[in-house]
Design an enzyme around this catalytic site. Structure first.
Site, PDB file in Angstrom:
ATOM      1  CG  ASP A 260      33.574  37.733  37.020  1.00  0.00           C
ATOM      2  OD1 ASP A 260      32.720  38.433  36.421  1.00  0.00           O
ATOM      3  OD2 ASP A 260      33.411  37.352  38.191  1.00  0.00           O
TER       4      ASP A 260
HETATM    5  C1  BGC Z   1      30.208  38.838  38.455  1.00  0.00           C
HETATM    6  C2  BGC Z   1      29.767  37.744  37.507  1.00  0.00           C
HETATM    7  C3  BGC Z   1      28.805  38.311  36.527  1.00  0.00           C
HETATM    8  C4  BGC Z   1      29.462  39.452  35.787  1.00  0.00           C
HETATM    9  C5  BGC Z   1      28.573  40.119  34.774  1.00  0.00           C
HETATM   10  C6  BGC Z   1      30.734  40.045  37.719  1.00  0.00           C
HETATM   11  O1  BGC Z   1      30.967  41.088  38.585  1.00  0.00           O
HETATM   12  O2  BGC Z   1      31.213  38.336  39.322  1.00  0.00           O
HETATM   13  O3  BGC Z   1      29.177  36.692  38.224  1.00  0.00           O
HETATM   14  O4  BGC Z   1      28.368  37.315  35.652  1.00  0.00           O
HETATM   15  O5  BGC Z   1      29.843  40.445  36.723  1.00  0.00           O
HETATM   16  O6  BGC Z   1      27.575  40.847  35.402  1.00  0.00           O
END
Ligand code: BGC
Length: 757
Positions: free
Chosen positions: A228
């Site tokens: 993530d």
């Molecule tokens: C989120 C993800 C997301 C990623 C990119 C993170 O903060 O938890 O779900 O895909 O950011 O935006």
């Protein structure tokens, strides 16, 4: 043709290390000299959030279709529709030059307070898994990748980057992993995204057990694991654990740390090569799909509307719906004019167009007069004047439609919900309007359950319209006017009150840890076990027609676990309009060695029926439908015994119950040891045969010494008392009657059990 292995051979250590961390917010590192292209990934999951400039973090995103969020998708219970939605997302990715869309999210809805539940499917792992499988298959059928997220146990936003989700192995395996497992095994997502949080003390990004032992080795995941955004703490440890690609970049220090670790011998180059291989496989797979062209905006908008109509759940209806010939309609609530159709955070889409619920209503209402009143402000401000205005318009109408949406302060990615309530202004508004207009219909726009205690009784109908996507305004009109017969069913329980919810006493955790104390009992598993009433149960939703279930059949009275059984039932549309029913099949183990929930969803089918039509719904229940994860055997096991198969229209509306007997084909090893109790010996197949003759003797001796079950000398059943005594203790108790020492006796028996004697 140059192979991936050749490329890895040609890459320098620096190039390999660089490839394993992104180069920008949404791109992987290209190696031009070797013809390795960059790969573009973007959010997800219910639309394509493609930045105008993928090399810049904060830029506007280009227009794309905003489909209903996952809660609404799951409430359709329509796997084919979700597959189509996946295909449409892929078409938009291709058009917008995106290689991988970051979704779906399959985390379990452990508590309705999780601010991000709108992005997740369900409280039930089977349903969430089925949705994910079809979403992924849909997207990937067009040559675009997905990212199954957030792996794993990211069930709250509170302290999401640091909290440790603490749970026992069985809970992890039976509740928090199966949706991921199904998706990985049956849909093969190109990528899996690890979560921010820790699991039992170890960050997901650095969790070898999770990323390598379970995901890659046990489930056979062939794609790449991506972090993530910002979830990696120690790049080298993460690589060792199986985290292939760190996002976002650039992070020169991380790349250098990897190079240094290989040079010093701390990190084997083969570990790095394996991650490079996995990344390259996906990069080239993505590059094989030609990008560009246009997607069909109108067609996708229509699909968004279809998904919304199928996912909306009619919660209450005293017969007022569908609307018939009402001429004066009070339309109250700012959500009627300003559609509330998606949640906040990384999934926020720049829509291609947005339907106004009010205008869509007007289109369908023909000559009826619509009078609008705002009702409440966008935030939580209390404003009695807006309530007075709304009451006035409701009084002079035939019916009042109250469009209620939660303010962003009450749900979003990044923070949890403070409560399950509507705003104070909204509750006062509903009460005031219902007091003055008995034909009041409440339409809710929210991503997760709200408490309705204070106001639901006085409403005529309640439609749960969710975060309904950009075409939701039209979808609401479709359902209100009966153009579409509602068929959505809840993918999560609606508790009457927050205090009733399973995780209430174990949320949000303290000192950096949240203990999943309710274990496997989340959602309806908990309410069933506690026999607790809920506002609306899992699987529930009304229709404008009604369905009759008959002739339920199971293919065998006795079956082998590996063969499974087939279940069928005839469903008839007994009403006057066409409709769709979601037939749900739950399984209940009558007597298991370990505690199990009263019932668990193991199959469902959505069937469309014309008035009077009957169809036979058939579905297969396999080994896993009857199995549970046994932490001592460290595997999914089946046990001999009787199982009830419950076929119903919701988890609380079981229409037919069948019983069948399972014969396990598993040869499980004995778990007996020096501490095992008499009961455990007798329960164990080998133990029973080894101990049997001696047990008869002991039993007889006990009877002779103490008499029967209701012994007067000691006021109890002596054998009952001894059942939970370790065998060694029992032998001590029997003392001189034994030929050797108690310890030697037990050792001898154990040797026989394990085949050494
Ligand atoms: C989120 C993800 C997301 C990623 C990119 C993170 O903060 O938890 O779900 O895909 O950011 O935006």
């Amino acid at each position: 043709m140059i192979t991936i292995a050749d490329l890895i051979n040609k890459m320098t250590l620096e190039e390999k290390a660089a490839l394993c961390t992104g180069v920008g917010p949404w791109t992987t590192t290209a190696v031009e000299r070797l013809g390795i292209p960059e790969m573009i990934v973007t959010d997800g999951p219910h639309g394509v959030r493609r930045s105008e400039d993928v090399h810049n973090f904060i830029t506007k995103s280009v227009p794309a279709t905003c489909f209903p969020t996952a809660t609404c998708m799951a409430s359709t219970w329509d796997v084919d529709l979700i597959h189509k939605l996946g295909e449409a997302l892929a078409e938009e990715c291709i058009s917008l030059n995106v290689d991988v869309i970051l979704g779906p999210g399959v985390n379990m809805k452990r508590t309705p307070l999780c601010g991000r539940n709108f992005e997740y499917y369900s409280e039930d792992p089977y349903l969430a898994g089925q949705m994910a499988v079809n979403f992924i298959k849909g997207v990937q059928s067009k040559g675009v990748g997905t990212s199954l997220k957030h792996f794993a146990a990211n069930n709250q936003e509170y302290q999401r980057s640091t909290i440790s989700s603490e749970m026992d192995e069985r809970t992890l395996r039976e509740i928090y992993l199966p949706a991921f497992e199904a998706a990985v095994k049956y849909a093969k997502p190109w990528t899996v995204m690890c979560s921010y949080n820790k699991i039992n003390g170890t960050y997901s990004a650095e969790n070898h057990k999770l990323l390598t032992e379970i995901l890659k080795d046990e489930w056979g995941f062939e794609g790449l694991v991506v972090s993530d955004w910002g979830a990696v703490h120690d790049r080298v440890e993460a690589l060792k654990a199986g985290l292939d690609l760190e996002m976002p970049g650039p992070r020169e220090r991380r790349v250098k740390a990897v190079i240094d670790a290989v040079r010093s011998g701390e990190l084997g180059e083969s570990v790095l090569d394996e991650s490079v291989r996995r990344i390259l496989e996906i990069v080239f797979k993505a590059a094989a799909t030609k990008k560009g062209g246009l997607f069909d905006i109108a067609d996708h908008h229509a699909l968004a509307r279809k998904v919304a109509t199928e996912g909306m759940v009619l919660l209450k209806n005293n017969g007022i719906l569908p609307l018939k010939d009402q001429q004066n309609i009070a339309v109250i609530g700012r959500a009627a004019k300003e559609a509330y159709y998606q949640g906040g955070g990384s999934s926020h889409i720049n829509p291609t167009q947005v339907d106004s619920p009010f205008e869509e209503l007007q289109k369908m209402a023909g000559s009826a007069r619509l009078v609008y009143a705002e009702g409440y402000h966008k935030d939580e401000t209390v404003d009695p004047a807006l309530i007075d205005e709304a009451v006035k318009s409701a009084r002079s109408a035939d019916v009042a439609l109250l469009y209620i949406s939660l303010p962003a302060s009450k749900e979003s990615e990044g923070y949890d919900r403070p409560d399950l309530d509507l705003t104070q202004q909204q509750v006062t508004l509903i009460k005031a309007v219902t007091a003055n207009q008995r034909n009041t219909i409440v339409i809710l726009n929210n991503g997760a359950p709200v408490v309705m205690t204070e106001w639901i009784n006085d409403t005529a109908a309640v439609l749960e319209a969710w975060m309904m996507g950009q075409a939701g305004g039209g979808a609401i009109a479709d359902v209100l006017f009966g153009k579409v017969n509602p068929s959505g069913k809840l993918a999560e329980s609606f508790a009457a009150e927050l205090v009733d919810t399973p995780a209430y006493l174990n949320y949000p955790g303290e000192n950096g840890r949240v203990r999943y104390g309710e274990g496997i009992f989340i959602g309806y598993r908990y309410y069933d076990a506690r026999q607790m009433p809920v506002r609306f149960p899992f699987g529930y939703g009304l229709s404008y027609t009604n369905f009759v279930y008959k002739n339920a059949k199971v293919s065998a009275e006795t079956f082998k676990d590996v063969d499974g059984v087939t279940v069928s039932v005839d469903v008839t549309n007994a009403g006057k309009v066409a409709g769709k029913e979601v037939v749900q099949v739950y399984v209940h183990h009558q007597k298991s060695k370990l505690i199990r929930p009263p019932k668990e969803l193991k199959g469902f089918v959505k069937v469309a029926l014309k008035p009077g039509e009957t169809q036979t719904v058939t579905l297969k229940l396999d080994f896993r439908a009857f199995a549970y994860y046994h932490p001592a055997y460290k595997q999914w096991i089946s046990e001999d015994g009787k199982f009830d198969i419950l076929i119903g229209a919701s988890s609380a509306d079981i229409r037919c119950t069948l019983t069948t007997t399972l014969q396990s084909t598993l040869e499980l090893p004995s778990m007996l040891n020096r501490e095992s109790t008499l009961r455990e010996w007798l329960d164990d197949r080998r133990g029973m045969s080894v101990l049997g003759p001696l047990y008869q003797q002991i039993n007889a001796q006990m009877k002779a010494n103490f008499g029967g079950e209701d012994n007067e000398q000691i006021g109890m059943d002596p054998m009952g008392f001894l059942m939970d005594t370790p065998l060694v203790g029992l032998f001590h108790f029997l003392g001189t009657a034994m030929p050797t020492s108690p310890e030697e006796m037990v050792e001898g028996l154990l040797a026989k059990v394990y085949g050494a004697a």
